[in-house]
Write an enzyme that holds these catalytic residues in place. Structure first.
Site, PDB file in Angstrom:
ATOM      1  N   ALA A 228      21.516  -3.824  18.318  1.00  0.00           N
ATOM      2  CA  ALA A 228      20.810  -2.799  19.218  1.00  0.00           C
ATOM      3  C   ALA A 228      20.725  -1.414  18.291  1.00  0.00           C
ATOM      4  O   ALA A 228      19.461  -0.836  18.565  1.00  0.00           O
ATOM      5  CB  ALA A 228      21.860  -2.203  20.214  1.00  0.00           C
ATOM      6  N   PRO A 230      18.638   1.276  15.839  1.00  0.00           N
ATOM      7  CA  PRO A 230      18.930   2.429  16.469  1.00  0.00           C
ATOM      8  C   PRO A 230      19.101   2.737  18.058  1.00  0.00           C
ATOM      9  O   PRO A 230      19.367   3.858  18.418  1.00  0.00           O
ATOM     10  CB  PRO A 230      18.043   3.269  15.465  1.00  0.00           C
ATOM     11  CG  PRO A 230      16.777   2.586  15.426  1.00  0.00           C
ATOM     12  CD  PRO A 230      17.146   1.229  15.510  1.00  0.00           C
ATOM     13  N   ASN A 232      16.051   1.944  20.146  1.00  0.00           N
ATOM     14  CA  ASN A 232      14.811   2.204  20.952  1.00  0.00           C
ATOM     15  C   ASN A 232      14.533   1.072  22.005  1.00  0.00           C
ATOM     16  O   ASN A 232      14.353   1.232  22.946  1.00  0.00           O
ATOM     17  CB  ASN A 232      13.558   2.081  19.783  1.00  0.00           C
ATOM     18  CG  ASN A 232      13.530   3.402  19.202  1.00  0.00           C
ATOM     19  OD1 ASN A 232      14.136   4.560  19.748  1.00  0.00           O
ATOM     20  ND2 ASN A 232      12.703   3.554  18.070  1.00  0.00           N
ATOM     21  N   LYS A 233      14.602  -0.362  21.546  1.00  0.00           N
ATOM     22  CA  LYS A 233      14.545  -1.293  22.334  1.00  0.00           C
ATOM     23  C   LYS A 233      15.873  -1.225  23.525  1.00  0.00           C
ATOM     24  O   LYS A 233      15.581  -1.615  24.517  1.00  0.00           O
ATOM     25  CB  LYS A 233      14.653  -2.629  21.608  1.00  0.00           C
ATOM     26  CG  LYS A 233      13.512  -2.746  20.544  1.00  0.00           C
ATOM     27  CD  LYS A 233      13.803  -4.035  19.788  1.00  0.00           C
ATOM     28  CE  LYS A 233      12.651  -4.246  18.773  1.00  0.00           C
ATOM     29  NZ  LYS A 233      13.090  -3.200  17.484  1.00  0.00           N
ATOM     30  N   GLU A 251      26.332  -3.721  17.997  1.00  0.00           N
ATOM     31  CA  GLU A 251      26.051  -3.255  16.501  1.00  0.00           C
ATOM     32  C   GLU A 251      27.345  -3.108  15.836  1.00  0.00           C
ATOM     33  O   GLU A 251      28.250  -2.693  16.035  1.00  0.00           O
ATOM     34  CB  GLU A 251      25.684  -1.678  16.649  1.00  0.00           C
ATOM     35  CG  GLU A 251      25.265  -1.208  15.223  1.00  0.00           C
ATOM     36  CD  GLU A 251      24.330  -2.020  14.444  1.00  0.00           C
ATOM     37  OE1 GLU A 251      24.607  -2.333  13.354  1.00  0.00           O
ATOM     38  OE2 GLU A 251      23.327  -2.368  14.912  1.00  0.00           O
ATOM     39  N   ASP A 298      16.876  -9.102  18.076  1.00  0.00           N
ATOM     40  CA  ASP A 298      15.910  -8.622  16.959  1.00  0.00           C
ATOM     41  C   ASP A 298      16.698  -8.230  15.682  1.00  0.00           C
ATOM     42  O   ASP A 298      16.822  -7.461  15.450  1.00  0.00           O
ATOM     43  CB  ASP A 298      15.281  -7.235  17.551  1.00  0.00           C
ATOM     44  CG  ASP A 298      14.308  -6.557  16.503  1.00  0.00           C
ATOM     45  OD1 ASP A 298      13.310  -7.241  16.418  1.00  0.00           O
ATOM     46  OD2 ASP A 298      14.374  -5.375  16.172  1.00  0.00           O
ATOM     47  N   CYS A 355      10.123  -7.975  12.717  1.00  0.00           N
ATOM     48  CA  CYS A 355       9.105  -6.982  12.171  1.00  0.00           C
ATOM     49  C   CYS A 355       8.653  -7.759  10.916  1.00  0.00           C
ATOM     50  O   CYS A 355       8.333  -6.909   9.992  1.00  0.00           O
ATOM     51  CB  CYS A 355       9.290  -5.687  12.031  1.00  0.00           C
ATOM     52  SG  CYS A 355      10.850  -5.397  11.095  1.00  0.00           S
TER      53      CYS A 355
END
Length: 473
Positions: A228, A230, A232-233, A251, A298, A355
């Site tokens: 998770a 920082p 944003n998602k 996290e 992610d 990314c």
């Protein structure tokens, strides 16, 4: 002063194209390496600005003791940007200090000319592609509406238009419902809207995963963001869920976990439970997580799609073998995350994103995941195009998939071409009775089409035979 000469030596070799920054810095004695690398990188960040200041002050014309431009660059950098030249009194330092007033004056004049308030705004930290990527902000629906945001920005003097053409133009994004695009130079880090959590600074492509996962806004929803920080998602998922249901944000790193909690607090996320643990160690049979229906993955990746980092200065000529080994290790970890997510008994949708621009981390991971034991046992399929941002044109690379047609099921973003950073998103969906029915119907349609095609071919052949017979008669 020897420290400065070491940095000049590195810059001279770079100018002569005698190697990569990484390779040249590696040749610097270890005791000076870190300090030298920092000065070289910072000087390169401000090189264009420093050259303009040096030329405007006519430093090289008036001072014979400054024997090279690179020497002037590192010394003027520290004079103007680092609190002073870190060396004892000597002729070279005195040569620079004699022009301190003129140099500072030219530097100030340049800042005024460019309309910046801080030195950091002068830094060239991005590669050339970053100029084509707008400054994106996501309107946080947990706080206010898009209509209220538009009204607020208009009141601040912004007008709807092409954000790349004017510093006061902005527009609503055509793919993401809560996203606004501004000029790349626009700064929001000190804006009250950002500090209050009303807007989230988030690249467009980074908004795709939560949007594609599409968790329901219901009190019964149970969702996991597996990596998770920082945040944003996570905050985007929270907004989509309208702060309803339960969202577990994992996290494992303690410092990043602290950052995550700060972000979630600012974004007014009241349905999130932050978990300082490794998602891979979480049991899918735990009563707490047995009801999870949506999982966002992610995981760590190469970051090769990010265009606004300094990494390219140090890694622009990596050893291919070492780079491939690193990518394979990352891909193995990424696949492990997907396989673990597939073992949660109630999960219906899993989004996997990176990314990265490398197929090893993207299409290759997906093609292994969809054929793994967990996918077969859990009856997972790749999301169809109509389920994975159907209006986005750039899809996967067909030749990198086992079935080229499956490339249409995944999304890619090309840095510098799609007005975003480089990104990749895929969706795994647990099969339902409806999927089985659709598959049977598709199979029947294909059979009928094949039969029609074969019938047409036979008819055509008969016509040709008749035609030939008539000609001979």
């Amino acid at each position: 002063m020897n420290f400065y000469f070491e940095a000049v030596n590195v810059l001279d070799k770079l100018d002569a194209k005698k190697g990569s920054i990484k390779g040249i810095i590696a040749s610097v004695p270890e005791k000076n390496r870190k300090r030298t690398a920092a000065l070289v990188i910072e000087t390169l960040k401000y090189k264009q600005v420093l050259n303009e200041v040096i030329d405007a002050a006519q430093l090289l014309k008036q001072e014979r003791k400054i024997t090279s431009r690179n020497l002037a660059l590192v010394l003027v950098h520290d004079l103007l940007l680092a609190g002073g030249i870190q060396a004892g009194e000597g002729p070279i330092k005195q040569a620079i200090l004699r022009h301190r007033t003129r140099l500072q004056s030219e530097f100030t004049r340049l800042k005024v000319k460019r309309g910046v308030k801080s030195n950091e705004e002068l830094a060239q930290t991005d590669d050339a592609r970053a100029a084509s990527i707008p400054r994106y902000i996501r309107v946080n629906r947990a706080c206010w509406t898009m209509e209220e945001a538009l009204k607020t920005f208009r009141a601040q003097g912004y007008q709807l238009g092409d954000p790349l053409s004017s510093s006061k133009a902005f527009k609503k994004d055509e793919h993401m419902p809560d996203l606004l695009a501004f000029h790349p130079s626009t700064r929001f880090t000190e804006d009250p809207l950002y500090l209050s959590g009303k807007i989230i600074l988030q690249d467009k492509a980074s908004c795709f995963p939560a949007h594609i996962l599409a968790p329901p806004a219901s009190d019964e929803a149970v969702v996991i963001d597996a990596t998770a920080a920082p945040g944003n998602k996570t905050s985007h998922l929270c907004a989509i869920m309208q702060n309803k249901g339960k969202l577990f944000a994992f996290e494992r790193d303690r410092k990043r976990f602290s950052t995550l909690k700060t972000m979630l607090s600012r974004a007014h996320c009241s349905n999130v439970e932050a978990v300082n643990a490794d998602f891979l160690t979480t049991s899918p049979d735990d009563a707490k997580y047995r009801g999870v229906t949506h999982i966002l993955l992610d995981p760590s990746c190469s970051g090769s799609g990010i265009v606004n980092r300094l990494d390219h200065l140090l890694d622009n000529e990596q050893d291919n073998d070492a780079d491939t080994e690193r990518l394979n290790k990352l891909a193995a970890f990424q696949l492990k995350m997907i396989r673990h997510a597939m073992t949660f008994p109630s999960v219906q949708r899993i989004v996997y994103s990176t990314c990265s621009i490398h197929a090893i981390e993207n299409e290759h991971v997906v093609r292994q995941a969809i054929r793994c034991e967990e996918a077969t046992k859990g009856q997972f399929r790749l999301g169809r195009r109509d389920e994975v941002l159907p209006t986005w044109n750039r899809r996967g690379i067909p030749e990198e998939m086992d079935d080229p047609a499956e490339a249409d099921s995944v999304v890619r973003c090309a840095p510098g071409e799609d007005a975003t950073n480089g990104f990749f998103v895929s969706l795994f969906v647990r099969r339902t009775d409806k999927d089985a029915t659709q598959s049977q119907e598709a199979s029947k349609r294909k059979t009928v089409e094949d039969e029609d095609a074969n019938g047409e071919q036979r008819t055509t052949k008969r016509r040709r035979k008749k035609s030939k017979a008539n000609v001979h008669s």
